[in-house]
Write a protein that holds these residues in place. Structure first.
Motif, short mmCIF file in Angstrom:
data_model
loop_
_atom_site.label_atom_id
_atom_site.label_comp_id
_atom_site.label_asym_id
_atom_site.label_seq_id
_atom_site.Cartn_x
_atom_site.Cartn_y
_atom_site.Cartn_z
N LEU A 61 -17.21 -2.32 -6.51
CA LEU A 61 -16.07 -2.81 -5.73
C LEU A 61 -14.96 -1.78 -5.82
N GLY A 62 -14.11 -1.71 -4.80
CA GLY A 62 -13.04 -0.73 -4.81
C GLY A 62 -11.68 -1.33 -4.47
N ALA A 63 -10.65 -0.54 -4.76
CA ALA A 63 -9.28 -0.94 -4.42
C ALA A 63 -8.42 0.30 -4.33
N VAL A 64 -7.41 0.25 -3.46
CA VAL A 64 -6.47 1.36 -3.33
C VAL A 64 -5.04 0.82 -3.26
N ALA A 112 -6.73 5.11 -6.48
CA ALA A 112 -7.98 4.53 -6.01
C ALA A 112 -8.85 4.20 -7.22
N LYS A 113 -9.49 3.06 -7.20
CA LYS A 113 -10.30 2.61 -8.34
C LYS A 113 -11.59 1.97 -7.85
N ILE A 114 -12.60 2.04 -8.69
CA ILE A 114 -13.82 1.28 -8.48
C ILE A 114 -14.12 0.48 -9.74
N LEU A 115 -14.81 -0.65 -9.55
CA LEU A 115 -15.21 -1.53 -10.64
C LEU A 115 -16.72 -1.65 -10.63
N MET A 116 -17.33 -1.39 -11.76
CA MET A 116 -18.78 -1.48 -11.91
C MET A 116 -19.11 -2.41 -13.08
N MET A 117 -20.29 -3.00 -13.01
CA MET A 117 -20.74 -3.88 -14.09
C MET A 117 -22.22 -3.66 -14.36
N ARG A 118 -22.65 -4.12 -15.54
CA ARG A 118 -24.04 -4.05 -15.93
C ARG A 118 -24.60 -5.46 -16.08
N LYS A 168 -22.47 3.35 -4.72
CA LYS A 168 -22.23 2.84 -3.37
C LYS A 168 -21.08 1.83 -3.39
N LEU A 169 -20.07 2.09 -2.60
CA LEU A 169 -18.94 1.16 -2.47
C LEU A 169 -19.35 0.01 -1.56
N TRP A 170 -19.29 -1.22 -2.11
CA TRP A 170 -19.69 -2.40 -1.34
C TRP A 170 -18.51 -2.92 -0.51
N LYS A 171 -17.41 -3.25 -1.17
CA LYS A 171 -16.21 -3.73 -0.49
C LYS A 171 -15.00 -3.09 -1.16
N ARG A 219 -17.01 -12.15 -6.86
CA ARG A 219 -17.77 -11.93 -8.09
C ARG A 219 -19.16 -12.55 -8.05
N THR A 220 -19.30 -13.72 -7.42
CA THR A 220 -20.62 -14.35 -7.38
C THR A 220 -21.63 -13.47 -6.64
N GLU A 221 -21.27 -13.03 -5.44
CA GLU A 221 -22.15 -12.17 -4.66
C GLU A 221 -22.34 -10.82 -5.36
N PHE A 222 -21.27 -10.31 -5.94
CA PHE A 222 -21.33 -9.01 -6.61
C PHE A 222 -22.32 -9.05 -7.78
N ARG A 223 -22.22 -10.11 -8.58
CA ARG A 223 -23.13 -10.22 -9.73
C ARG A 223 -24.57 -10.44 -9.27
N GLU A 224 -24.75 -11.16 -8.18
CA GLU A 224 -26.10 -11.36 -7.65
C GLU A 224 -26.72 -10.04 -7.21
#
Length: 580
Positions: free
Chosen positions: A372-375, A386-392, A459-462, A568-573
């Motif tokens: 996910l990203g934000a500016v 500009a930032k991105i958020l990633m999870m495992r 890959k930036l999703w949203k 977050r629900t879709e992102f985690r899925e």
């Protein structure tokens, strides 16, 4: 002309005011020092030869409120109004002190108190109390009188006005003696009217008001309501002006000026004509520590909440205090609204230990990930971030990767240097990218997002963005394939209503060290500079205290968290499917 009896001896057995003070002395009632001093002042004044103390008017109104008025709010709707001792003591004090009419013959008496300033925490029944008292004036007061319900805006002014009307309808359901039209509520017998007025009301001057309620004056920056009301009462013998409020966040506004007058009376620092006719009645804590140490056993919270356990629920206040211990936004709001402890409009958001902890990662480990990203976009003076958020999978930690952008002309900025900025050092470390000239070419921000894909297959999703300065960035992002219309690029407004929950979530995750921002020193600087400003709804917004202290990284983190909160629900899925 009011003919009063000779002075009598008042005791707790025949005076609600003295009974209230006596029960405070025994500990049956818990009050703060501000109210203690005023009760002492009033007790002394009952013995002062300048005044006669006669409870007739007060008892008449108390009896009417208890025998006729019905409550208007769930869970007490249509139940009789049973006044608590603090309410009876307050009404008695307000109506019972009589003083000689200035410059008139001996024996002519008027009410001493023209003005009441009631400072009390929220949910203690202040609006219902004043609505019931207003209705008693509507029925028992002067013929042809005018009663005004006022506040900062129309919505707030309607609260007391509508409560009065509901009380009226419950005792006169067929409108035999009273009625309401679009302009006012009318007593058909006495021709007394009740109307509402706010800061937006035109022609506030020229009124002829007998009795006025001003609700929630903490939101008023200027004395645009109180002054016209006071001027309209200049021809009245016994005008009444009641200001009911909690503490607020506006510094040096109307309420602060009124509180200053009230404290001067309480501390006996002012004894002029205006001070003599002001009754300050303040429910306040003696210290902030009482909030954190308070409980049902020691009852310290009752100092600012006199209806606690009767109207206001202990469970509710316990929950509020618990939330306040976890969130700075909630803390500021609860201390102000539930305990009348004045808070600055903007306070430091995070403590050092909230964000200064060891947590690093290698971006290479996230090759092939979805993010996910934000500016937070700017043109000249501010940084762009500009930032991105990633999870495992199976990991609650949010891994955040950041790039800052700065105009070439801003690299050497003395004001920012003094505020802690180290732009040259951060640029050399690759944390910042310099944009030539005096402004930032926002297309290079889009280039950075694309480079994450080409260099790391991330890959930036949203991506969330604010509408300011966004045109060039959006055009470049769409060139790379992220489409605004396809909800790849999401508009996130930078206001308290939008970002409040994300700000709380980010704070909670930082506190539990669930944010790994790779110990980015620019982020740390922004976290250190970030302040929180709380609005009247208890919603927080990240702001800066000084122009040179940049907060762009903190703001972008909050926008990023709003993106996470929404998706977050879709992102985690997606993460789960990708790993599987």
């Amino acid at each position: 002309m009011i003919i009063l009896p000779e002075k009598k001896i008042w005791t707790p057995d025949n005076s609600f005011l003295l009974e209230y003070r006596a029960k405070a002395e025994t500990g049956e009632i818990v009050i703060g020092q501000d109210l203690w001093r005023e009760l002492d002042n009033l007790s002394e004044d009952m013995l002062d030869d300048r005044y006669i103390y006669d409870t007739g008017d007060a008892i008449e109104r108390i009896d009417f409120m208890q025998q006729c008025v019905r409550l208007t709010q769930s869970p007490f709707y249509n139940q009789p109004m049973v006044l608590m001792l603090w309410q009876k003591a307050l009404i008695e004090a307000f109506y019972s002190f009589k003083m000689a009419r200035p410059s008139k013959e001996l024996g002519m008496w008027i009410d001493r108190f023209k003005k009441l300033l009631l400072l009390i925490a929220r949910k203690n029944g202040k609006s219902e109390t004043c609505s019931g008292l207003s209705l008693s004036e509507f029925i028992l007061g002067n013929e042809g009188g005018s009663i005004c319900c006022s506040s900062n805006d129309d919505t707030q002014a309607r609260i007391v006005y509508d409560a009065i009307d509901t009380m009226r309808m419950l005792i006169d359901p067929k409108d035999q003696d009273t009625k309401r039209n679009q302009q006012y509520i009318l007593n058909r017998v006495s021709n007394t009217k009740i109307f509402k007025m706010s800061d937006r009301t035109r022609n506030k001057e020229g009124r002829n008001i007998d009795f006025a309620i001003v609700d929630e004056s903490h939101e008023m920056k200027e004395n645009t309501i109180g002054k016209p009301i006071e001027q309209s009462q200049s021809l009245k013998d016994n005008p009444k002006f009641i200001n009911i409020t909690t503490e607020g966040f506006i510094r040096d506004g109307y309420l602060d000026q009124e509180l200053k007058k009230g404290y001067a009376v309480i501390n006996q620092e002012e004894d002029g004509a205006a001070a003599e006719r002001l009754l300050p009645w303040f429910y306040t804590q003696d210290s902030e520590q009482e909030v954190w140490n308070g409980n049902r056993k020691n009852r310290l919270w009752e100092k600012s909440n006199p209806s606690l356990g009767t109207v206001k629920k202990w469970e509710y206040l316990e929950e509020q205090v618990d939330e306040a211990k976890k969130s700075k936004v909630d803390r500021i709001y609860v201390l102000s609204k539930d305990f009348n402890l004045k808070q600055n409009s903007a306070q430091s958001w995070l403590n050092l230990e909230d964000y200064d902890y060891q947590a690093i990662y290698d971006l290479e480990d996230f090759r092939g990930s979805i993010c996910l990203g934000a500016v937070d976009l700017s043109e000249t003076t501010d940084l762009t971030c500009a930032k991105i958020l990633m999870m495992r999978r199976g990991d609650k930690t949010k891994y955040i990767h950041t790039k800052y952008f700065i105009p070439e002309s801003k690299i050497e900025n003395n004001a920012d240097w003094d505020a802690g900025a180290r732009y040259s050092e951060w640029t050399g470390a690759g944390l910042m990218k310099v944009s030539e000239g005096n402004d930032i070419d926002l297309s290079i921000v889009a280039d950075w997002f694309y480079s994450l894909y080409t260099d790391y297959d991330i890959k930036l999703w949203k991506c969330g963005y604010d509408q300011r300065f966004s045109k060039d960035w959006i055009n470049r992002m769409e060139f790379y394939g992220w489409q605004k219309g396809n909800e790849d690029l999401i508009l996130i407004l930078q206001n308290a209503e939008t970002l409040n929950n994300a700000m709380k979530l980010l704070e909670a995750d930082l506190t539990h060290q669930l944010v790994n921002y790779n110990e980015n020193p620019v982020d740390r600087w922004c976290f250190k500079n970030a302040c929180v400003e709380v609005n009247s709804k208890g919603q927080g917004l990240c702001v800066k205290a000084e122009s040179a202290k940049r907060i762009d990284g903190a703001v972008t983190n909050i926008i990023l968290y709003e993106m996470y909160r929404r998706y977050r629900t879709e992102f985690r899925e997606i993460i789960e499917r990708k790993v599987a």
